[in-house]
Design a protein around this motif. Structure first.
Motif, PDB file in Angstrom:
ATOM      1  N   ASP A 120       4.184  -1.777  46.070  1.00 49.54           N
ATOM      2  CA  ASP A 120       5.387  -1.424  45.293  1.00 49.54           C
ATOM      3  C   ASP A 120       5.007  -1.212  43.834  1.00 49.54           C
ATOM      4  O   ASP A 120       4.298  -2.026  43.242  1.00 49.54           O
ATOM      5  CB  ASP A 120       6.425  -2.554  45.377  1.00 49.54           C
ATOM      6  N   GLU A 121       5.537  -0.143  43.256  1.00 48.76           N
ATOM      7  CA  GLU A 121       5.279   0.132  41.841  1.00 48.76           C
ATOM      8  C   GLU A 121       6.165  -0.760  40.995  1.00 48.76           C
ATOM      9  O   GLU A 121       7.298  -1.040  41.352  1.00 48.76           O
ATOM     10  CB  GLU A 121       5.586   1.598  41.536  1.00 48.76           C
ATOM     11  N   PRO A 122       5.679  -1.229  39.834  1.00 53.79           N
ATOM     12  CA  PRO A 122       6.498  -2.074  38.956  1.00 53.79           C
ATOM     13  C   PRO A 122       7.697  -1.297  38.436  1.00 53.79           C
ATOM     14  O   PRO A 122       7.638  -0.094  38.242  1.00 53.79           O
ATOM     15  CB  PRO A 122       5.532  -2.467  37.833  1.00 53.79           C
ATOM     16  N   GLU A 123       8.802  -2.054  38.211  1.00 55.37           N
ATOM     17  CA  GLU A 123      10.036  -1.412  37.736  1.00 55.37           C
ATOM     18  C   GLU A 123       9.857  -0.905  36.313  1.00 55.37           C
ATOM     19  O   GLU A 123       9.144  -1.496  35.506  1.00 55.37           O
ATOM     20  CB  GLU A 123      11.194  -2.418  37.791  1.00 55.37           C
ATOM     21  N   GLU A 124      10.503   0.190  36.018  1.00 55.22           N
ATOM     22  CA  GLU A 124      10.391   0.823  34.692  1.00 55.22           C
ATOM     23  C   GLU A 124      10.960  -0.090  33.619  1.00 55.22           C
ATOM     24  O   GLU A 124      12.020  -0.681  33.782  1.00 55.22           O
ATOM     25  CB  GLU A 124      11.146   2.152  34.702  1.00 55.22           C
ATOM     26  N   MET A 125      10.218  -0.220  32.512  1.00 57.51           N
ATOM     27  CA  MET A 125      10.650  -1.042  31.386  1.00 57.51           C
ATOM     28  C   MET A 125      11.133  -0.138  30.268  1.00 57.51           C
ATOM     29  O   MET A 125      10.527   0.902  29.982  1.00 57.51           O
ATOM     30  CB  MET A 125       9.497  -1.908  30.880  1.00 57.51           C
ATOM     31  N   ILE A 126      12.238  -0.502  29.607  1.00 56.44           N
ATOM     32  CA  ILE A 126      12.809   0.310  28.527  1.00 56.44           C
ATOM     33  C   ILE A 126      13.166  -0.569  27.346  1.00 56.44           C
ATOM     34  O   ILE A 126      13.214  -1.799  27.460  1.00 56.44           O
ATOM     35  CB  ILE A 126      14.065   1.062  29.000  1.00 56.44           C
ATOM     36  N   THR A 127      13.379   0.091  26.194  1.00 58.29           N
ATOM     37  CA  THR A 127      13.838  -0.626  24.996  1.00 58.29           C
ATOM     38  C   THR A 127      15.351  -0.769  25.071  1.00 58.29           C
ATOM     39  O   THR A 127      16.050   0.214  25.327  1.00 58.29           O
ATOM     40  CB  THR A 127      13.465   0.142  23.730  1.00 58.29           C
ATOM     41  N   PRO A 128      15.897  -1.969  24.892  1.00 60.45           N
ATOM     42  CA  PRO A 128      17.351  -2.145  24.998  1.00 60.45           C
ATOM     43  C   PRO A 128      18.093  -1.393  23.897  1.00 60.45           C
ATOM     44  O   PRO A 128      17.593  -1.211  22.794  1.00 60.45           O
ATOM     45  CB  PRO A 128      17.527  -3.656  24.855  1.00 60.45           C
ATOM     46  N   GLU A 129      19.309  -0.971  24.238  1.00 60.48           N
ATOM     47  CA  GLU A 129      20.136  -0.279  23.260  1.00 60.48           C
ATOM     48  C   GLU A 129      20.939  -1.302  22.458  1.00 60.48           C
ATOM     49  O   GLU A 129      21.604  -2.156  23.025  1.00 60.48           O
ATOM     50  CB  GLU A 129      21.087   0.681  23.961  1.00 60.48           C
ATOM     51  N   VAL A 130      20.819  -1.209  21.112  1.00 60.00           N
ATOM     52  CA  VAL A 130      21.586  -2.087  20.217  1.00 60.00           C
ATOM     53  C   VAL A 130      22.216  -1.221  19.137  1.00 60.00           C
ATOM     54  O   VAL A 130      21.928  -0.024  19.024  1.00 60.00           O
ATOM     55  CB  VAL A 130      20.679  -3.170  19.582  1.00 60.00           C
ATOM     56  N   ASP A 131      23.056  -1.809  18.313  1.00 59.37           N
ATOM     57  CA  ASP A 131      23.739  -1.075  17.238  1.00 59.37           C
ATOM     58  C   ASP A 131      22.742  -0.740  16.128  1.00 59.37           C
ATOM     59  O   ASP A 131      22.276  -1.623  15.396  1.00 59.37           O
ATOM     60  CB  ASP A 131      24.890  -1.921  16.692  1.00 59.37           C
ATOM     61  N   GLU A 132      22.383   0.547  16.019  1.00 61.79           N
ATOM     62  CA  GLU A 132      21.376   0.983  15.047  1.00 61.79           C
ATOM     63  C   GLU A 132      21.821   0.739  13.609  1.00 61.79           C
ATOM     64  O   GLU A 132      21.009   0.476  12.723  1.00 61.79           O
ATOM     65  CB  GLU A 132      21.064   2.471  15.257  1.00 61.79           C
ATOM     66  N   ALA A 133      23.122   0.808  13.380  1.00 58.65           N
ATOM     67  CA  ALA A 133      23.616   0.602  12.018  1.00 58.65           C
ATOM     68  C   ALA A 133      23.320  -0.828  11.556  1.00 58.65           C
ATOM     69  O   ALA A 133      22.887  -1.063  10.413  1.00 58.65           O
ATOM     70  CB  ALA A 133      25.117   0.872  11.958  1.00 58.65           C
ATOM     71  N   VAL A 134      23.523  -1.782  12.465  1.00 60.01           N
ATOM     72  CA  VAL A 134      23.262  -3.189  12.117  1.00 60.01           C
ATOM     73  C   VAL A 134      21.756  -3.411  11.970  1.00 60.01           C
ATOM     74  O   VAL A 134      21.305  -4.139  11.071  1.00 60.01           O
ATOM     75  CB  VAL A 134      23.849  -4.121  13.184  1.00 60.01           C
ATOM     76  N   VAL A 135      20.952  -2.746  12.835  1.00 62.91           N
ATOM     77  CA  VAL A 135      19.498  -2.862  12.732  1.00 62.91           C
ATOM     78  C   VAL A 135      19.033  -2.373  11.367  1.00 62.91           C
ATOM     79  O   VAL A 135      18.203  -3.003  10.690  1.00 62.91           O
ATOM     80  CB  VAL A 135      18.799  -2.058  13.852  1.00 62.91           C
ATOM     81  N   THR A 136      19.591  -1.240  10.901  1.00 69.06           N
ATOM     82  CA  THR A 136      19.222  -0.669   9.594  1.00 69.06           C
ATOM     83  C   THR A 136      19.566  -1.647   8.477  1.00 69.06           C
ATOM     84  O   THR A 136      18.775  -1.846   7.533  1.00 69.06           O
ATOM     85  CB  THR A 136      19.952   0.663   9.381  1.00 69.06           C
ATOM     86  N   GLU A 137      20.745  -2.270   8.573  1.00 67.84           N
ATOM     87  CA  GLU A 137      21.140  -3.221   7.535  1.00 67.84           C
ATOM     88  C   GLU A 137      20.198  -4.426   7.513  1.00 67.84           C
ATOM     89  O   GLU A 137      19.828  -4.933   6.443  1.00 67.84           O
ATOM     90  CB  GLU A 137      22.574  -3.688   7.788  1.00 67.84           C
ATOM     91  N   LEU A 138      19.817  -4.898   8.729  1.00 67.83           N
ATOM     92  CA  LEU A 138      18.907  -6.042   8.793  1.00 67.83           C
ATOM     93  C   LEU A 138      17.526  -5.673   8.236  1.00 67.83           C
ATOM     94  O   LEU A 138      16.875  -6.487   7.566  1.00 67.83           O
ATOM     95  CB  LEU A 138      18.774  -6.531  10.237  1.00 67.83           C
ATOM     96  N   GLU A 139      17.082  -4.447   8.515  1.00 66.58           N
ATOM     97  CA  GLU A 139      15.804  -3.995   7.943  1.00 66.58           C
ATOM     98  C   GLU A 139      15.898  -3.941   6.426  1.00 66.58           C
ATOM     99  O   GLU A 139      14.944  -4.272   5.701  1.00 66.58           O
ATOM    100  CB  GLU A 139      15.431  -2.622   8.497  1.00 66.58           C
ATOM    101  N   LYS A 184      14.808  -1.728  33.494  1.00 69.42           N
ATOM    102  CA  LYS A 184      15.885  -0.751  33.438  1.00 69.42           C
ATOM    103  C   LYS A 184      17.098  -1.218  34.234  1.00 69.42           C
ATOM    104  O   LYS A 184      18.251  -0.962  33.858  1.00 69.42           O
ATOM    105  CB  LYS A 184      15.383   0.585  33.988  1.00 69.42           C
ATOM    106  N   SER A 185      16.821  -1.971  35.354  1.00 70.75           N
ATOM    107  CA  SER A 185      17.934  -2.432  36.190  1.00 70.75           C
ATOM    108  C   SER A 185      18.750  -3.532  35.522  1.00 70.75           C
ATOM    109  O   SER A 185      19.852  -3.846  35.942  1.00 70.75           O
ATOM    110  CB  SER A 185      17.397  -2.951  37.526  1.00 70.75           C
ATOM    111  N   ALA A 186      18.170  -4.162  34.459  1.00 70.91           N
ATOM    112  CA  ALA A 186      18.872  -5.256  33.784  1.00 70.91           C
ATOM    113  C   ALA A 186      19.895  -4.773  32.775  1.00 70.91           C
ATOM    114  O   ALA A 186      20.650  -5.559  32.215  1.00 70.91           O
ATOM    115  CB  ALA A 186      17.866  -6.173  33.092  1.00 70.91           C
TER     116      ALA A 186
END
Length: 436
Positions: A120-139, A184-186
């Motif tokens: 069995d091939e491992p399940e695809e891993m992705i970057t979670p989607e979060v609020d980019e506006a808040v990420v920018t402010e935190l940066e 990805k399934s999570a």
């Protein structure tokens, strides 16, 4: 490592059997902090109705509502391991199916071929989607992007304050600045406000319907218990009445036997005295036939005089009603009716037979066949003895010698018989006889 047997809400401490129950609890209560637990969900099953109770509080409430107090602890019998990862995948698949999204089928077709399980091939891993506006402010505040993404994903909110608090609490984590990758399934599909509201209303209706059903079932069980206890109470009351009636009849029978023995002793004593007097006078011990004839003639004259006097008194309205005797006869009629509840036809037949017996005696008191009843007679056995009516005839004057019931001629009391006939007629026609 021990397997998890339940999921525990860290907010309220409630034990839950599955991820689905945890999700439902979270949607209704707003709690979101759950953890696996090796403690099984309590299962106290009511012995009377089978209802399972998950806590002592629920058990006490069930006892208060229904009166059922006996429970069996079946916690160990019903405990099952909780596979959080598998159940999460199942819920995710069900949710995608409801929303019409494509669902990735598990490699079921390869199941059972050891080769498929190893390749069995491992399940695809992705970057979670979060609020980019808040990420920018935190940066802008000096936090690394990966750390900001982790904080927003872990808290599940768009609140900058919660994200900062999380980063402070986890500042020592070794991977805090590593790029976060998830399966990805999570990824959970976010519901719109309208969808969330609709789901909440549907869940609320479902809970209300379940509560209504439980309440209806509880009412049904309570009604069953009320009917059952009522029947048992009536049965116990009927048994007590039957026993009391039997005791009363036995007491009357013993009393009559004692009176009869006392009379026999007195008569024997009188006979002995009479024989002694005759011997002193030089006469034979026993009466001659001529003397017996004179004795019978005197007895008949005495009885005739008594009847004539009674008739004169009756004509003049001077008869004193035998109230005590009538009350005793009425009580026996009431006892017969109560002890044969449910056999109204048999009781009515018995009472009508009483009227027939008394009527025959009243029409011709000199006729001996009307004053003698064989205990083995089929009509007597079926109509009188079947409901224990012989006590009434004995009370009115019939003498029981073990084979027959015989009414002596001098016991024929027309006044008593007339009054007794009125009581019997009332017992037949009045449905409330003996009730009031």
């Amino acid at each position: 490592m021990s397997k998890a047997l339940s999921l525990k809400c860290n907010t309220c401490g409630l034990q839950l059997k599955s991820v689905a129950e945890a999700q439902s609890h979270g949607e209704t209560s707003g709690h979101s902090d759950f953890a696996e637990s090796t403690e099984a969900v309590l299962n106290l099953q009511c012995v009377a109705c089978g209802k399972p109770c998950r806590s002592d509080t629920e058990k006490d409430l069930h006892t208060k509502r229904t009166g059922h107090a006996e429970f069996q602890d079946k916690t160990n019998e019903t405990a099952k391991a909780v596979d959080t990862e598998v159940e999460m995948k199942q819920l995710d698949a069900e949710m995608k199916a409801e929303l019409g999204l494509p669902v990735k089928e598990a490699a079921a077709e390869d199941k059972g071929t050891g080769e498929a399980m190893d390749t069995d091939e491992p399940e695809e891993m992705i970057t979670p989607e979060v609020d980019e506006a808040v990420v920018t402010e935190l940066e802008g505040m000096g936090f690394v992007r990966n750390r900001a993404v982790r904080a927003l994903y872990a808290t599940g909110t768009t609140s900058m304050e919660q994200a900062v608090s999380w980063m402070v609490d986890h500042a020592e984590d070794a991977d805090i600045d590593d790029a976060l990758m998830i399966k990805k399934s999570a990824v959970k599909v976010k519901l719109t406000k309208e969808e969330a509201k609709a789901k909440y209303e549907a869940l609320t209706k479902s809970v209300a319907a379940k509560n209504a059903k439980d309440e209806k079932e509880l009412q049904r069980l309570q009604e069953q218990e009320r009917i059952r206890s009522g029947k048992e109470l009536l049965k116990a009351k009927k048994m007590e009445e039957d026993l009391q009636l039997k005791r009363n009849m036995d007491s009357r029978r013993i009393e009559k036997a004692e009176v009869a023995r006392a009379k026999a002793r007195i008569q024997e004593k009188l006979a002995e005295d009479k024989r002694a007097r005759r011997l002193k006078l030089g006469l034979p011990e026993e009466l001659t036939d001529e003397e017996k004839a004179r004795e019978r003639a005197r007895a008949e004259e005495k009885a005739a005089a008594a009847r004539e006097l009674a008739e004169k008194k009756a004509a003049a309205g001077l008869i004193v009603k035998p109230v005590g005797a009538i009350d005793a006869l009425r009580k026996i009629l009431v006892d017969i009716k109560k002890s044969n509840a449910g056999n109204e036809e048999g009781v009515a037949t018995c009472f009508k037979t009483f009227l027939a017996y008394l009527g025959n005696v009243m029409r011709d008191p000199e006729e001996e066949k009307f004053r003698v009843i064989k205990l083995s007679n089929g009509a007597y056995v079926k109509r009188i003895a079947a409901v224990n009516g012989g006590v009434y005839l004995e009370q009115i004057g019939f003498v029981n010698d073990g084979e027959t019931l015989t009414l002596p001629r001098d016991k024929v009391d027309k006044v008593l018989f007339n009054l007794a006939g009125g009581e019997i007629s009332s017992a037949i026609t009045n449905p409330f006889f003996g009730v009031l």
